[in-house]
Structure formats: C-alpha cells, structure tokens
Design a protein around this motif. Structure first.
Motif, PDB file in Angstrom:
ATOM      1  N   SER A  38      13.407 -42.002  93.557  1.00  0.00           N
ATOM      2  CA  SER A  38      14.216 -43.067  92.981  1.00  0.00           C
ATOM      3  C   SER A  38      15.646 -42.590  92.771  1.00  0.00           C
ATOM      4  N   ALA A  39      16.576 -43.522  92.920  1.00  0.00           N
ATOM      5  CA  ALA A  39      17.959 -43.245  92.552  1.00  0.00           C
ATOM      6  C   ALA A  39      18.018 -42.813  91.086  1.00  0.00           C
ATOM      7  N   ALA A  40      17.085 -43.300  90.276  1.00  0.00           N
ATOM      8  CA  ALA A  40      17.035 -42.926  88.857  1.00  0.00           C
ATOM      9  C   ALA A  40      16.777 -41.434  88.681  1.00  0.00           C
ATOM     10  N   SER A  41      15.979 -40.841  89.556  1.00  0.00           N
ATOM     11  CA  SER A  41      15.708 -39.408  89.449  1.00  0.00           C
ATOM     12  C   SER A  41      16.953 -38.584  89.753  1.00  0.00           C
ATOM     13  N   ILE A  42      17.722 -39.015  90.747  1.00  0.00           N
ATOM     14  CA  ILE A  42      18.959 -38.304  91.068  1.00  0.00           C
ATOM     15  C   ILE A  42      19.948 -38.464  89.916  1.00  0.00           C
ATOM     16  N   TRP A  43      19.998 -39.658  89.359  1.00  0.00           N
ATOM     17  CA  TRP A  43      20.848 -39.924  88.204  1.00  0.00           C
ATOM     18  C   TRP A  43      20.420 -39.032  87.027  1.00  0.00           C
ATOM     19  N   GLU A  44      19.116 -38.928  86.786  1.00  0.00           N
ATOM     20  CA  GLU A  44      18.606 -38.105  85.693  1.00  0.00           C
ATOM     21  C   GLU A  44      18.993 -36.641  85.886  1.00  0.00           C
ATOM     22  N   VAL A  45      18.832 -36.133  87.094  1.00  0.00           N
ATOM     23  CA  VAL A  45      19.185 -34.738  87.375  1.00  0.00           C
ATOM     24  C   VAL A  45      20.677 -34.517  87.159  1.00  0.00           C
ATOM     25  N   ALA A  46      21.506 -35.421  87.678  1.00  0.00           N
ATOM     26  CA  ALA A  46      22.954 -35.291  87.520  1.00  0.00           C
ATOM     27  C   ALA A  46      23.339 -35.342  86.039  1.00  0.00           C
ATOM     28  N   ASN A  47      22.734 -36.254  85.309  1.00  0.00           N
ATOM     29  CA  ASN A  47      23.034 -36.426  83.896  1.00  0.00           C
ATOM     30  C   ASN A  47      22.621 -35.201  83.087  1.00  0.00           C
ATOM     31  N   LYS A  48      21.387 -34.785  83.226  1.00  0.00           N
ATOM     32  CA  LYS A  48      20.866 -33.683  82.413  1.00  0.00           C
ATOM     33  C   LYS A  48      21.442 -32.333  82.836  1.00  0.00           C
ATOM     34  N   SER A  49      21.699 -32.172  84.116  1.00  0.00           N
ATOM     35  CA  SER A  49      22.360 -30.957  84.580  1.00  0.00           C
ATOM     36  C   SER A  49      23.771 -30.883  84.001  1.00  0.00           C
ATOM     37  N   GLY A  50      24.477 -31.999  84.014  1.00  0.00           N
ATOM     38  CA  GLY A  50      25.822 -32.060  83.463  1.00  0.00           C
ATOM     39  C   GLY A  50      25.869 -31.790  81.974  1.00  0.00           C
ATOM     40  N   LEU A  51      24.762 -32.051  81.294  1.00  0.00           N
ATOM     41  CA  LEU A  51      24.675 -31.783  79.854  1.00  0.00           C
ATOM     42  C   LEU A  51      24.214 -30.355  79.567  1.00  0.00           C
ATOM     43  N   GLY A  52      23.938 -29.591  80.647  1.00  0.00           N
ATOM     44  CA  GLY A  52      23.563 -28.194  80.477  1.00  0.00           C
ATOM     45  C   GLY A  52      22.083 -27.925  80.279  1.00  0.00           C
ATOM     46  N   ARG A  53      21.239 -28.900  80.544  1.00  0.00           N
ATOM     47  CA  ARG A  53      19.794 -28.682  80.406  1.00  0.00           C
ATOM     48  C   ARG A  53      19.327 -27.653  81.434  1.00  0.00           C
ATOM     49  N   VAL A  54      18.731 -26.575  80.975  1.00  0.00           N
ATOM     50  CA  VAL A  54      18.296 -25.477  81.842  1.00  0.00           C
ATOM     51  C   VAL A  54      17.233 -25.924  82.836  1.00  0.00           C
ATOM     52  N   ASP A  55      16.331 -26.816  82.415  1.00  0.00           N
ATOM     53  CA  ASP A  55      15.252 -27.277  83.292  1.00  0.00           C
ATOM     54  C   ASP A  55      15.744 -28.270  84.344  1.00  0.00           C
ATOM     55  N   PHE A  56      17.021 -28.634  84.293  1.00  0.00           N
ATOM     56  CA  PHE A  56      17.608 -29.537  85.289  1.00  0.00           C
ATOM     57  C   PHE A  56      18.824 -28.888  85.951  1.00  0.00           C
ATOM     58  N   LYS A  57      18.805 -27.580  86.043  1.00  0.00           N
ATOM     59  CA  LYS A  57      19.952 -26.862  86.626  1.00  0.00           C
ATOM     60  C   LYS A  57      19.855 -26.913  88.146  1.00  0.00           C
ATOM     61  N   VAL A  58      20.202 -28.082  88.670  1.00  0.00           N
ATOM     62  CA  VAL A  58      20.116 -28.361  90.101  1.00  0.00           C
ATOM     63  C   VAL A  58      21.332 -29.201  90.465  1.00  0.00           C
ATOM     64  N   ASP A  59      21.875 -28.969  91.631  1.00  0.00           N
ATOM     65  CA  ASP A  59      22.965 -29.799  92.126  1.00  0.00           C
ATOM     66  C   ASP A  59      22.352 -31.095  92.668  1.00  0.00           C
ATOM     67  N   ALA A  60      22.633 -32.202  92.010  1.00  0.00           N
ATOM     68  CA  ALA A  60      22.035 -33.487  92.378  1.00  0.00           C
ATOM     69  C   ALA A  60      22.359 -33.868  93.820  1.00  0.00           C
ATOM     70  N   ARG A  61      23.575 -33.545  94.281  1.00  0.00           N
ATOM     71  CA  ARG A  61      23.945 -33.873  95.667  1.00  0.00           C
ATOM     72  C   ARG A  61      23.065 -33.117  96.659  1.00  0.00           C
ATOM     73  N   LEU A  62      22.860 -31.835  96.369  1.00  0.00           N
ATOM     74  CA  LEU A  62      22.028 -31.022  97.267  1.00  0.00           C
ATOM     75  C   LEU A  62      20.567 -31.468  97.218  1.00  0.00           C
ATOM     76  N   LEU A  63      20.085 -31.810  96.038  1.00  0.00           N
ATOM     77  CA  LEU A  63      18.707 -32.302  95.913  1.00  0.00           C
ATOM     78  C   LEU A  63      18.526 -33.563  96.748  1.00  0.00           C
ATOM     79  N   ARG A  64      19.431 -34.514  96.591  1.00  0.00           N
ATOM     80  CA  ARG A  64      19.339 -35.773  97.351  1.00  0.00           C
ATOM     81  C   ARG A  64      19.375 -35.508  98.849  1.00  0.00           C
TER      82      ARG A  64
END
Length: 128
Positions: A38-64
C-alpha cells in the motif's frame, strides 16, 4: 490470490527475511499469489523514519523501488478507503494499520499481518 502485506512484513521481506514466519514465507513463495503493498506503508516508513524511529530506519524511496523491481504491485489510497475507516471498530489506533484494513476490506484483498491486534478486525485478514 491478491495479498496486501502490512508494513512490517514488507520491511522484513526487504531487509530481514529471517524475521518472516514459516507461514508468511509460504505465501511469499507461492507464484499464484499477487503480492501488493500500500501507498500507506511507504508513507508510514517515510513518516516514522523521518521521526527517527529505529525500527523504521529505511529509505522509503529505495524500499518502494525495490518492491516494484521485485514484482510487487502498488495499491493507491482512494477516497473509498478513507471513508471506510470511519466504519471500523476502535480495535487499533494506528491510522496506517486502519487504512490497510480498510483497503483490504474495500478491495476484497487478504491483508497479511504480523500484528495480532490488526488480525482482530473482521474481514479478509490473515495473521502470519
């Protein structure tokens, strides 16, 4: 069968396949299944990664890009999905999980999740 994957399953598939359960791997390995994110999952990764969440330390662009390159289909968020969220019982407060449940229900797609709370929603949801 079309399968919508929750965000953690996507992250594990991309970066830590050893975290996937044996049951999840069966779904992933079956060529009859069309795997969707879902686009929501990419949004979630981008959002939580941007907030510094360690469990979401992924580049959303690369994941997509990696998901698309590996044959995953992308499910956009529509207004029908957004409206359906209102009818969901208050089982889970996370808006990203709630939109995934709404998407799966509206589209008639099975949502695969590793979250036992999300799995309590009625509808096409499978805990793996």
């Amino acid at each position: 069968m079309k399968l919508l994957l929750d965000t953690h399953l996507l992250l594990w598939a991309a970066n830590g396949p050893e975290c996937l359960s044996a049951r999840a791997k069966v779904y992933f390995d079956d060529a009859e299944h069309e795997l969707l994110f879902s686009a929501a999952s990419i949004w979630e990764v981008a959002n939580k990664s941007g907030l510094g969440r360690v469990d979401f330390k992924v580049d959303a662009r690369l994941l997509r890009r990696g998901l698309l390159d590996n044959g995953y289909g992308e499910l956009p968020i529509t207004s029908a999905h957004a409206v359906f969220v209102e009818s969901l019982p208050p089982i889970h407060k996370d808006p990203f999980d709630r939109i995934l449940v709404a998407q799966a229900t509206v589209e008639g797609i099975t949502l695969l999740t590793a979250d036992s709370v999300v799995a309590r929603y009625p509808g096409p949801i499978e805990l793996v």
